[in-house]
Design an enzyme around this catalytic site. Structure first.
Site, short mmCIF file in Angstrom:
data_model
loop_
_atom_site.label_atom_id
_atom_site.label_comp_id
_atom_site.label_asym_id
_atom_site.label_seq_id
_atom_site.Cartn_x
_atom_site.Cartn_y
_atom_site.Cartn_z
N ASN A 170 61.12 63.94 45.33
CA ASN A 170 61.72 65.26 45.54
C ASN A 170 62.94 65.51 44.65
O ASN A 170 63.36 66.66 44.48
CB ASN A 170 62.12 65.47 47.01
CG ASN A 170 60.94 65.70 47.94
OD1 ASN A 170 60.99 65.38 49.12
ND2 ASN A 170 59.86 66.26 47.42
N ASP A 213 54.84 69.20 55.59
CA ASP A 213 54.53 69.86 54.31
C ASP A 213 54.24 71.34 54.53
O ASP A 213 53.76 71.73 55.60
CB ASP A 213 53.31 69.16 53.67
CG ASP A 213 53.20 69.44 52.19
OD1 ASP A 213 54.12 70.09 51.62
OD2 ASP A 213 52.20 69.03 51.59
C1 FPP Z 1 57.80 69.89 52.36
O1 FPP Z 1 57.50 71.24 52.14
C2 FPP Z 1 59.07 69.72 53.02
C3 FPP Z 1 60.13 69.02 52.53
C4 FPP Z 1 60.10 68.33 51.23
C5 FPP Z 1 61.41 68.95 53.24
C6 FPP Z 1 61.31 68.82 54.72
C7 FPP Z 1 62.64 68.94 55.31
C8 FPP Z 1 62.94 69.62 56.44
C9 FPP Z 1 61.95 70.32 57.29
C10 FPP Z 1 64.31 69.61 56.92
C11 FPP Z 1 64.41 68.36 57.70
C12 FPP Z 1 65.62 68.27 58.46
C13 FPP Z 1 65.83 67.23 59.30
C14 FPP Z 1 67.09 67.17 60.03
C15 FPP Z 1 64.83 66.17 59.45
P1 FPP Z 1 57.35 71.73 50.66
O2 FPP Z 1 58.67 72.25 50.19
O3 FPP Z 1 56.77 70.66 49.81
O4 FPP Z 1 56.33 72.92 50.83
P2 FPP Z 1 55.24 73.43 49.80
O5 FPP Z 1 54.27 72.29 49.61
O6 FPP Z 1 54.65 74.59 50.51
O7 FPP Z 1 55.95 73.81 48.54
#
Ligand code: FPP
Length: 245
Positions: A69, A21
């Site tokens: 998501n 996250d």
């Molecule tokens: C959460 O941060 C992250 C995600 C929903 C996506 C995670 C995906 C990746 C890191 C790419 C993964 C790739 C592979 C190959 C596994 P957020 O967007 O919710 O952050 P925020 O809470 O700060 O808005």
């Protein structure tokens, strides 16, 4: 002191699950688009996988895309799916070199077709690897998974293949998408949020939680080791008292 030296190799978690996250907040801090945060987050995935393998972890589950998501802006969803497809395709050779078996949990049929195909191909190509399982939770929600298991079990009862009294922890676990994967001993969530967000609700019954302020793109090898050291400082009692352990 060297963090790696502080880890008791005899007591390493067999399975670590991570809620990655903070990509969006990390990107905002850099004055960049959210997708940039996700793409740098892939570096953290690589580093964490290598670190987990180094200390003998056998299963690493990453919450890469939740069912919730889908509510994000279309541009971000398309960008994330694109990133997943390209990352999986680009990494297959490296996964094979390092002995990583790729698996996924969640509702794969609900993913875009190119993502399903790339994933199926990488899963097949890495299926004989034995060093560590990298389990991507994609289009995953624990409530969906449990509901789905209940439907399958109900169907078996209706067909006379199972009696209601036969339903046990094991039977339920066998109908989850994690069938065959042991429950995680350690769950890590980055970015300072202290929630479980519909992740592995059945499987975390006895899991230790480690919450860190570090945003996912900043999560590095040392952060994984710190989480494992924290885990190793806990006494896991499974409902018993200390003297019984
Ligand atoms: C959460 O941060 C992250 C995600 C929903 C996506 C995670 C995906 C990746 C890191 C790419 C993964 C790739 C592979 C190959 C596994 P957020 O967007 O919710 O952050 P925020 O809470 O700060 O808005």
């Amino acid at each position: 002191m060297n963090l790696l030296a502080q880890i008791d190799k005899e007591n390493t978690p067999n399975h670590i699950a991570i809620i990655m996250d903070g990509n969006g907040r990390w990107a905002k801090k850099q004055g960049q688009m959210r997708l940039y945060g996700h793409s740098i987050g892939v570096e953290s995935v690589r580093e964490t996988l290598t670190a987990a393998k180094n200390i003998g972890v056998k299963h690493l589950t990453l919450y890469a895309f939740s069912t919730e998501n889908w509510n994000r802006p279309k541009e971000e969803i398309d960008g994330l799916m694109n990133l997943l497809v390209h990352t999986i395709a680009n990494e297959v050779d490296e996964l094979n070199r390092s002995g990583v078996r790729l698996l996924s949990i969640g509702d794969r049929a609900g993913l875009p077709i190119e993502c399903q195909e790339e994933l199926a191909s990488a899963i097949e190509q890495t299926s004989n690897n034995t060093e560590i399982d990298l389990i991507l939770a994609l289009n995953y929600s624990a409530r969906w998974e449990i509901t789905n298991a209940m439907k399958q079990i109900g169907q078996q009862i209706q067909e006379g293949k199972l009696q209601p009294n036969d339903i046990s922890d094991e039977i339920i676990a066998q109908h989850l998408t994690t069938d065959g994967i042991p429950d995680p001993e350690l769950l890590i969530r980055t970015s300072g949020e202290c929630r479980v967000s519909n992740f592995l609700l059945w499987q975390i019954a006895y899991t230790e939680f480690h919450f860190t302020e570090v945003l996912w793109p900043d999560f590095k090898e040392a952060d994984l080791y710190k989480a494992v050291i924290d885990y190793q400082s806990r006494e896991r009692r499974f409902g018993m008292v200390s003297e019984q352990l």
